[in-house]
Design a protein around this motif. Structure first.
Motif, PDB file in Angstrom:
ATOM      1  N   ALA A 166      -7.684 -34.634  53.264  1.00  0.00           N
ATOM      2  CA  ALA A 166      -8.925 -34.185  52.483  1.00  0.00           C
ATOM      3  C   ALA A 166      -8.577 -35.117  51.113  1.00  0.00           C
ATOM      4  O   ALA A 166      -9.781 -35.882  50.866  1.00  0.00           O
ATOM      5  CB  ALA A 166      -8.937 -32.807  51.931  1.00  0.00           C
ATOM      6  N   ALA A 188     -13.668 -42.444  49.745  1.00  0.00           N
ATOM      7  CA  ALA A 188     -15.008 -42.381  49.246  1.00  0.00           C
ATOM      8  C   ALA A 188     -15.245 -42.745  48.031  1.00  0.00           C
ATOM      9  O   ALA A 188     -16.217 -43.389  47.542  1.00  0.00           O
ATOM     10  CB  ALA A 188     -15.404 -40.705  49.620  1.00  0.00           C
ATOM     11  N   ASN A 189     -14.514 -42.718  47.123  1.00  0.00           N
ATOM     12  CA  ASN A 189     -14.289 -43.302  45.828  1.00  0.00           C
ATOM     13  C   ASN A 189     -14.308 -44.664  45.695  1.00  0.00           C
ATOM     14  O   ASN A 189     -14.548 -45.140  44.621  1.00  0.00           O
ATOM     15  CB  ASN A 189     -13.328 -42.332  44.886  1.00  0.00           C
ATOM     16  CG  ASN A 189     -14.004 -41.001  44.605  1.00  0.00           C
ATOM     17  OD1 ASN A 189     -14.956 -40.721  44.689  1.00  0.00           O
ATOM     18  ND2 ASN A 189     -12.875 -40.127  44.473  1.00  0.00           N
ATOM     19  N   ARG A 191      -9.580 -38.808  52.235  1.00  0.00           N
ATOM     20  CA  ARG A 191     -10.890 -39.179  52.617  1.00  0.00           C
ATOM     21  C   ARG A 191     -11.695 -39.219  51.032  1.00  0.00           C
ATOM     22  O   ARG A 191     -12.438 -40.019  50.967  1.00  0.00           O
ATOM     23  CB  ARG A 191     -11.611 -37.927  53.393  1.00  0.00           C
ATOM     24  CG  ARG A 191     -11.185 -37.858  54.832  1.00  0.00           C
ATOM     25  CD  ARG A 191     -11.944 -36.795  55.430  1.00  0.00           C
ATOM     26  NE  ARG A 191     -11.653 -36.974  56.841  1.00  0.00           N
ATOM     27  CZ  ARG A 191     -11.891 -36.034  57.793  1.00  0.00           C
ATOM     28  NH1 ARG A 191     -12.397 -34.679  57.346  1.00  0.00           N
ATOM     29  NH2 ARG A 191     -11.490 -36.098  58.875  1.00  0.00           N
ATOM     30  N   ARG A 192     -11.212 -38.348  50.094  1.00  0.00           N
ATOM     31  CA  ARG A 192     -11.988 -38.369  48.972  1.00  0.00           C
ATOM     32  C   ARG A 192     -11.705 -39.671  48.282  1.00  0.00           C
ATOM     33  O   ARG A 192     -12.327 -40.435  47.561  1.00  0.00           O
ATOM     34  CB  ARG A 192     -11.115 -37.254  47.867  1.00  0.00           C
ATOM     35  CG  ARG A 192     -12.031 -37.119  46.652  1.00  0.00           C
ATOM     36  CD  ARG A 192     -11.684 -35.709  46.154  1.00  0.00           C
ATOM     37  NE  ARG A 192     -11.311 -34.616  46.836  1.00  0.00           N
ATOM     38  CZ  ARG A 192     -10.196 -34.180  46.792  1.00  0.00           C
ATOM     39  NH1 ARG A 192      -9.363 -34.349  46.137  1.00  0.00           N
ATOM     40  NH2 ARG A 192      -9.911 -32.926  47.656  1.00  0.00           N
ATOM     41  N   GLN A 193     -10.281 -40.263  48.401  1.00  0.00           N
ATOM     42  CA  GLN A 193      -9.919 -41.558  47.865  1.00  0.00           C
ATOM     43  C   GLN A 193     -10.796 -42.672  48.389  1.00  0.00           C
ATOM     44  O   GLN A 193     -11.140 -43.452  47.758  1.00  0.00           O
ATOM     45  CB  GLN A 193      -8.369 -41.891  48.182  1.00  0.00           C
ATOM     46  CG  GLN A 193      -8.045 -42.905  47.977  1.00  0.00           C
ATOM     47  CD  GLN A 193      -7.436 -43.182  46.241  1.00  0.00           C
ATOM     48  OE1 GLN A 193      -7.812 -42.122  45.607  1.00  0.00           O
ATOM     49  NE2 GLN A 193      -7.295 -44.135  45.882  1.00  0.00           N
TER      50      GLN A 193
END
Length: 85
Positions: free
Chosen positions: A37, A44-45, A40-42
């Motif tokens: 998670a 996406a940013n 994925r967040r990294q």
């Protein structure tokens, strides 16, 4: 006397070991999920190469009131000309 061999083991001991193993597996799965998670967040940013950062910056400056409408339109035309040419 007490015998500690596998044939004389207490059934609750095996249940305790099984419960401990289940808890360990759940914690391991939770750690793996958190790592996935976070990655994925990294990603996406992180802006991609296909994003148009100059246009976004121009829009942000216009929204903050740093530039006026005429300057915004002029610079937008220049940026659109750069994309075409």
């Amino acid at each position: 006397m007490w015998s500690y061999g596998p044939h004389n083991a207490n059934p609750t001991m095996w249940m305790g070991m099984g419960f401990g193993l289940i808890v360990l597996l759940i914690l391991l799965a939770l750690a793996v999920w958190m790592i996935i998670a976070a990655s994925r967040r990294q990603s996406a940013n992180t802006p991609s190469q296909s994003s148009n950062r100059p246009v976004e910056t121009l829009k942000e400056r216009y929204a903050r009131g740093e530039i006026g409408t005429e300057e915004y339109r002029e610079r937008m035309r220049e940026l659109e000309g750069d994309k075409r040419g």
